[in-house]
Motif scaffolding. Structure first.
Motif, PDB file in Angstrom:
ATOM      1  N   LEU A  77      -1.778 -10.675 -13.982  1.00 12.68           N
ATOM      2  CA  LEU A  77      -2.262 -10.308 -12.658  1.00 12.68           C
ATOM      3  C   LEU A  77      -1.776  -8.929 -12.230  1.00 12.68           C
ATOM      4  CD1 LEU A  77      -1.764 -13.796 -10.999  1.00 12.68           C
ATOM      5  CD2 LEU A  77      -3.955 -12.687 -11.491  1.00 12.68           C
ATOM      6  N   VAL A  78      -0.550  -8.576 -12.554  1.00 10.91           N
ATOM      7  CA  VAL A  78      -0.045  -7.252 -12.197  1.00 10.91           C
ATOM      8  C   VAL A  78      -0.794  -6.173 -12.965  1.00 10.91           C
ATOM      9  CG1 VAL A  78       1.965  -5.729 -12.308  1.00 10.91           C
ATOM     10  CG2 VAL A  78       2.217  -8.050 -11.464  1.00 10.91           C
ATOM     11  N   SER A  79      -1.121  -6.437 -14.232  1.00  9.59           N
ATOM     12  CA  SER A  79      -1.901  -5.472 -15.007  1.00  9.59           C
ATOM     13  C   SER A  79      -3.269  -5.244 -14.370  1.00  9.59           C
ATOM     14  CB  SER A  79      -2.070  -5.968 -16.441  1.00  9.59           C
ATOM     15  OG  SER A  79      -0.827  -6.045 -17.105  1.00  9.59           O
ATOM     16  N   LEU A  80      -3.892  -6.320 -13.899  1.00 10.02           N
ATOM     17  CA  LEU A  80      -5.177  -6.185 -13.211  1.00 10.02           C
ATOM     18  C   LEU A  80      -5.023  -5.427 -11.900  1.00 10.02           C
ATOM     19  CD1 LEU A  80      -6.637  -9.761 -13.812  1.00 10.02           C
ATOM     20  CD2 LEU A  80      -7.423  -7.630 -14.857  1.00 10.02           C
ATOM     21  N   TRP A  81      -3.957  -5.676 -11.177  1.00 11.86           N
ATOM     22  CA  TRP A  81      -3.702  -4.968  -9.918  1.00 11.86           C
ATOM     23  C   TRP A  81      -3.564  -3.465 -10.147  1.00 11.86           C
ATOM     24  CZ3 TRP A  81       1.196  -2.761  -8.270  1.00 11.86           C
ATOM     25  CH2 TRP A  81       1.196  -2.312  -6.940  1.00 11.86           C
ATOM     26  N   VAL A  96      -9.386  -5.903   0.268  1.00 12.08           N
ATOM     27  CA  VAL A  96      -9.109  -6.218  -1.138  1.00 12.08           C
ATOM     28  C   VAL A  96      -7.628  -6.010  -1.452  1.00 12.08           C
ATOM     29  CG1 VAL A  96      -9.467  -5.369  -3.496  1.00 12.08           C
ATOM     30  CG2 VAL A  96     -11.431  -5.859  -2.030  1.00 12.08           C
ATOM     31  N   HIS A  97      -7.073  -4.885  -1.010  1.00  9.09           N
ATOM     32  CA  HIS A  97      -5.640  -4.623  -1.224  1.00  9.09           C
ATOM     33  C   HIS A  97      -4.794  -5.700  -0.548  1.00  9.09           C
ATOM     34  CE1 HIS A  97      -5.387  -0.373  -2.875  1.00  9.09           C
ATOM     35  NE2 HIS A  97      -6.686  -0.584  -2.784  1.00  9.09           N
ATOM     36  N   LEU A 117      -5.433  -0.339  -7.956  1.00  8.77           N
ATOM     37  CA  LEU A 117      -4.875   1.003  -7.794  1.00  8.77           C
ATOM     38  C   LEU A 117      -5.661   2.060  -8.563  1.00  8.77           C
ATOM     39  CD1 LEU A 117      -1.004   0.399  -7.903  1.00  8.77           C
ATOM     40  CD2 LEU A 117      -2.583   0.301  -5.967  1.00  8.77           C
ATOM     41  N   GLY A 118      -6.477   1.631  -9.518  1.00  8.54           N
ATOM     42  CA  GLY A 118      -7.302   2.586 -10.257  1.00  8.54           C
ATOM     43  C   GLY A 118      -6.580   3.342 -11.337  1.00  8.54           C
TER      44      GLY A 118
END
Length: 533
Positions: A291-295, A470-471, A300-301
């Motif tokens: 999930l952090v990798s997706l975030w 979304v954030h 964050l782009g």
């Protein structure tokens, strides 16, 4: 230097099989763009591998004890390499998931035999050094996966994260055949006699069914509904299969057979405490990485490399601590570094939770990752060596398989549970303004790395508000995930460090009052490094 060739061969295998647990994380958005899988399929790309590892480690350890550790390790490397090739060539998500499962089968054979190969290859201080280095590689490999995945995905393509395994596997196979002594079937030593026993097929089938049904229910529960017939049936099958496994193993041991996991081991408080610590360490320290990798990428782009770099404090701290402290901590009771390590992981998760807000950037991860990495670096080097040291050499494969089974089971279940909790929480936040008609679908898209699509789907005049929502939703979901991670790690630390009463072992001797190596069997295997615990 030739004496360290067996260690190098084992570390190469450990590195590729553990890197592949997390290397896919950073590549998930690229895989999603290329193969167009659902969020559930993305979860199975990760969990299919971890599930096969968890489900088959016990059987692999038991088989290796009877058919030879070196032979099983080499076969595992070969199967792992072939499956990696298929992963890289996969035309769709179904083939990729299937190949990942086969990868896990090969990885289970490698992982279960590694501790036994080190025990038969090294003695005294060299054994302590070997387990320290191997522990450092274990701790760093899973944490380094995101960075390596980012480099390969961004500069080559996502299939490269699988193709890179091929030359490493070839080198590891060659070194193993040249440097590691073959052990005879039926023993855990490089010499000895004995015939292979019967394979515990019913036990392996029951355990695999239990783990598979439980993981399926946890992953599918959010989409299908927790009270739906399919999910309730999956949990019922898991419960029945787990009960059947316990009965099968007990009867097999009572009738003089060779159980996949000797029930007598779990009656030792030291061994049982180590298993609980192993499961909760992996869950708390790594279950949130997907999930952090997706975030980092979808919200964050960041590029895949930048996302991988943002996670390197975990890998760096883990490797540094394991490399420096790996050998010295073999001299003390394992409950101390494992317990302290788990509590540090919990502290790191709380730091991550405190920094995760709607306005947070990648810098918010730094100190939480460092503290967690220190905890992983303290706990990992002694987990397997402590477990294998509590049993005779002939059961080294079983003990190594057991501790690594609980580690991978922790990872597998954490990914499933955290995904469900994250999706539920983000759906609640997305639904609160009343502007998103299908909050559940939006939450699934957000968990699948489609944050930018959600934002662009909003009318131009409302995109800034959609971006903030979304954030906010992602931060709220991660807040719950980090809290669960901290809870798991804290519970694991308390289980490991709590005083335990002395009880009689299966052999009638006194079990250690804490999770420490049991010296009642063989002096050579009692304590890596021959130090006082």
């Amino acid at each position: 230097m030739r004496k360290w060739w067996p260690l190098t061969a084992v570390c190469l295998g450990a590195f590729i099989l553990l890197v592949d647990v997390t290397i896919v994380n950073v590549a998930l958005p690229s895989i999603a763009d290329d193969l167009h899988p659902s969020f559930t399929s993305l979860q199975w790309v990760i969990d299919g591998y971890a599930l096969a590892l968890a489900a088959l480690l016990l059987a692999s350890g038991s088989l290796a004890d009877r058919f030879g550790h070196r032979r099983f390790y080499v076969y595992g490397l070969g199967l792992f390499a072939l499956a990696s090739l298929v992963c890289g060539l996969a035309p769709d998500a179904g083939v990729l998931i299937g190949a990942r499962v086969v990868q896990g089968v090969g990885g289970a054979a490698m992982f279960a035999t590694s501790p036994a190969l080190l025990i038969t290859s090294y003695q005294g201080k060299d054994r302590g050094t070997a387990f320290g280095v191997w522990g450092a590689v274990n701790g760093a490999a899973a944490a380094a996966g995101p960075l390596l995945g980012g480099l390969l995905t961004e500069h080559i393509s996502w299939p490269a994260i699988f193709f890179v395994n091929l030359p490493i596997a070839v080198v590891a196979i060659t070194m193993t055949l040249r440097a590691v002594r073959p052990d005879r079937p039926g023993t855990g030593k490089a010499s000895g006699t004995g015939a292979p026993g019967r394979i515990d097929v019913p036990g392996a089938a029951a355990f695999t069914t239990a783990v598979g049904a439980l993981t399926y229910g946890l992953i599918r529960g959010t989409d299908a509904g927790w009270t739906s017939a399919g999910i309730v049936s999956a949990f019922a099958v898991a419960a029945v299969a787990l009960a059947a496994f316990a009965v099968i193993e007990h009867r097999t041991a009572r009738h003089g057979g060779a159980p996949m996991l000797d029930p007598a081991l779990l009656r030792r408080p030291s061994f049982a405490g180590l298993m609980g610590g192993a499961l909760l360490l992996q869950a708390g320290a790594f279950g949130w990485l997907v999930l952090v990798s997706l975030w980092l990428q979808s919200v964050l782009g960041l590029s895949p490399v930048a996302a991988g770099l943002a996670l390197t404090p975990l890998a760096g701290a883990s490797f540094l601590v394991s490399a420096v402290a790996g050998r010295p901590i073999q001299r003390i009771a394992p409950r101390l570094p494992i317990g302290v390590g788990l509590l540090l992981v919990a502290a790191g998760m709380l730091l991550l939770r405190g920094g995760m807000t709607a306005e947070a950037g990648r810098a918010a991860l730094f100190w939480g990752l460092v503290v967690s990495g220190i905890g992983v670096g303290l706990a990992t080097p002694v987990l397997v060596s402590a477990a294998t040291s509590t049993v005779p050499p002939r059961q080294a494969g079983m003990a190594g398989g057991a501790v690594n089974t609980f580690r991978q089971l922790g990872m597998t279940l954490a990914i499933a549970v955290f995904g469900a909790v994250f999706t539920s929480r983000t759906a609640a936040v997305l639904a609160s303004p009343g502007t998103i008609p299908d909050a559940d679908g939006a939450a699934s898209a957000l968990a699948g790395g489609q944050a930018e699509r959600l934002i662009q789907a909003a009318p131009p005049a409302h995109r800034d508000a959609a971006r903030h929502l979304v954030h906010q939703a992602f931060a709220a979901g991660m807040d719950r995930v980090f809290l669960l991670s901290a809870t798991a790690a804290t519970l694991g630390g308390l289980i490991v460090v709590r005083p335990q009463p002395r009880t009689a072992t299966a052999h009638g001797d006194g079990a250690p009052a804490v999770p420490a190596p049991d010296r009642s069997h063989t002096p050579a295997a009692a304590d890596p490094g021959s130090h006082t615990a």
